[in-house]
Design a protein around this motif. Sequence first.
Motif, short mmCIF file in Angstrom:
data_model
loop_
_atom_site.label_atom_id
_atom_site.label_comp_id
_atom_site.label_asym_id
_atom_site.label_seq_id
_atom_site.Cartn_x
_atom_site.Cartn_y
_atom_site.Cartn_z
N ILE A 13 0.95 -1.20 -0.15
CA ILE A 13 0.13 -0.03 -0.03
C ILE A 13 0.89 1.22 0.06
CG2 ILE A 13 -1.62 1.50 1.28
CD1 ILE A 13 -2.70 -1.41 -0.01
N LEU A 14 0.94 1.99 -1.12
CA LEU A 14 1.53 3.26 -1.12
C LEU A 14 0.98 4.61 -0.43
CD1 LEU A 14 2.50 3.11 -4.96
CD2 LEU A 14 3.85 2.30 -3.16
N PHE A 15 -0.15 4.49 -0.36
CA PHE A 15 -1.25 5.66 -0.09
C PHE A 15 -1.89 5.44 1.02
CE2 PHE A 15 0.37 6.50 -4.13
CZ PHE A 15 1.14 8.00 -3.97
N ASP A 16 -2.08 6.14 2.31
CA ASP A 16 -3.04 6.00 3.46
C ASP A 16 -4.20 7.03 2.85
OD1 ASP A 16 -4.64 6.15 5.70
OD2 ASP A 16 -3.14 6.87 6.88
N ARG A 17 -5.39 6.54 2.92
CA ARG A 17 -6.47 7.15 2.27
C ARG A 17 -7.63 7.29 3.31
NH1 ARG A 17 -4.50 3.49 -1.26
NH2 ARG A 17 -4.29 3.79 -3.52
N SER A 18 -7.26 7.15 4.42
CA SER A 18 -8.18 7.21 5.87
C SER A 18 -8.16 8.47 6.06
CB SER A 18 -7.84 6.14 6.97
OG SER A 18 -6.32 6.79 7.39
N THR A 19 -7.58 9.71 5.50
CA THR A 19 -7.59 10.77 5.95
C THR A 19 -8.02 11.50 4.91
OG1 THR A 19 -5.14 11.26 5.38
CG2 THR A 19 -5.68 10.46 7.81
N LYS A 20 -8.45 12.83 5.28
CA LYS A 20 -9.02 13.87 4.11
C LYS A 20 -7.85 14.10 3.01
CE LYS A 20 -11.14 18.27 3.69
NZ LYS A 20 -11.57 19.49 4.29
N SER A 21 -6.86 14.02 3.37
CA SER A 21 -5.56 14.29 2.50
C SER A 21 -4.86 13.20 2.17
CB SER A 21 -4.75 15.53 2.84
OG SER A 21 -3.71 15.51 2.00
N VAL A 22 -4.66 12.50 0.96
CA VAL A 22 -4.24 11.48 0.72
C VAL A 22 -2.55 11.46 1.05
CG1 VAL A 22 -3.41 9.36 -1.04
CG2 VAL A 22 -5.67 10.65 -1.01
N GLU A 23 -2.00 10.56 1.93
CA GLU A 23 -0.68 10.71 2.47
C GLU A 23 0.14 9.34 2.16
OE1 GLU A 23 0.64 13.18 3.80
OE2 GLU A 23 -1.08 14.65 3.96
N PRO A 24 1.46 9.51 1.77
CA PRO A 24 2.02 8.43 1.52
C PRO A 24 2.20 7.61 2.86
CG PRO A 24 3.30 10.34 0.44
CD PRO A 24 2.29 10.79 1.43
#
Length: 315
Positions: free
Chosen positions: A46-57
């Motif tokens: 998984i390259l990106f954390d999509r659990s927050t409003k802003s997608v973070e690596p």
Amino acid sequence: MTLKQLKYALALGRLGSYIGVAKSMGVSQPAVSLQIQALEEELGIILFDRSTKSVEPTLNGIAFLEKAQSLVTESRQLEDFAILLSEEIQGDVCLGIIPTLSPFLVPLFIDDLNKRYPKIKLKIQEAITEDILRGIKNGTFHGGILSTPIKLKSNLVLDPLFYERFYLYVSDKHELYSQDEIDIKKLDYSDVWLLKEGNCFMDQVTNICSIQPNSNGNFVYESNNIDALRRIVEYKGGVTFLPELSTLMIPSEQEEMIKVIKGKKRVREVTMVSLKTEVRRNLLNVISQVIKDSVPSQMLSWEDKEIVKTNFVEK
């Protein structure tokens, strides 16, 4: 895995938004999402954390994107390699130049460059040192012109161009105006106007003499523009520091406001910076030589001069 996927991933890491990536790259949001998803599935991470409003690596994503940036930059250089196969000096070059230098340096050399090398298409963008270095690494800039010495972590080539002396600019209402040479130890620092903090020129001035920005009572003026500070001195009084090239453009009726700093000739080193692997090095070298031919000859040597350090450290 494709370069397109890597470019989407890098853009997502930079912008933190699928919508932002889609707009910046002229594609649909679903197309971006599908390409990122396919890349993650192929890699098995998984390259990106999509659990927050802003997608973070993710942590793995940060490490992957660093390597991906290197590959994308190298692919751009491979596409540009044909430039080196031609004996003719030609091609597009994008340079980042710091704001305290660009408006004074560019007018000196640009016409000469156009006459001598009409097939070089030069794009110049003003940017602070941090953004220039980031742009060189991510391929936005082929090179940058900034003030050194600086502490670097990246694998970059530094080619010093010239050494620019510091001067004082003194209001004709100031008590030191009658002096041709001024001992900066005698300055009342409450009279001195400075650039915004975080600027390399500001760092160098404060390394010459420990001073703080002028607040002048209920009036506070913050700027990254040297000409703006010069205007403040002319109309509000006081003193500011000027780089040598800026003094060449001061009207004759105001030349007496330019004062020499007593003692050692303190200078800032101005340097062309680029990646060691930059394929447009031949074009950067040509531009560097035109710049050296355009500045006053006394600025080309560092002998009998004290190079003032900056406080910049690459993150």
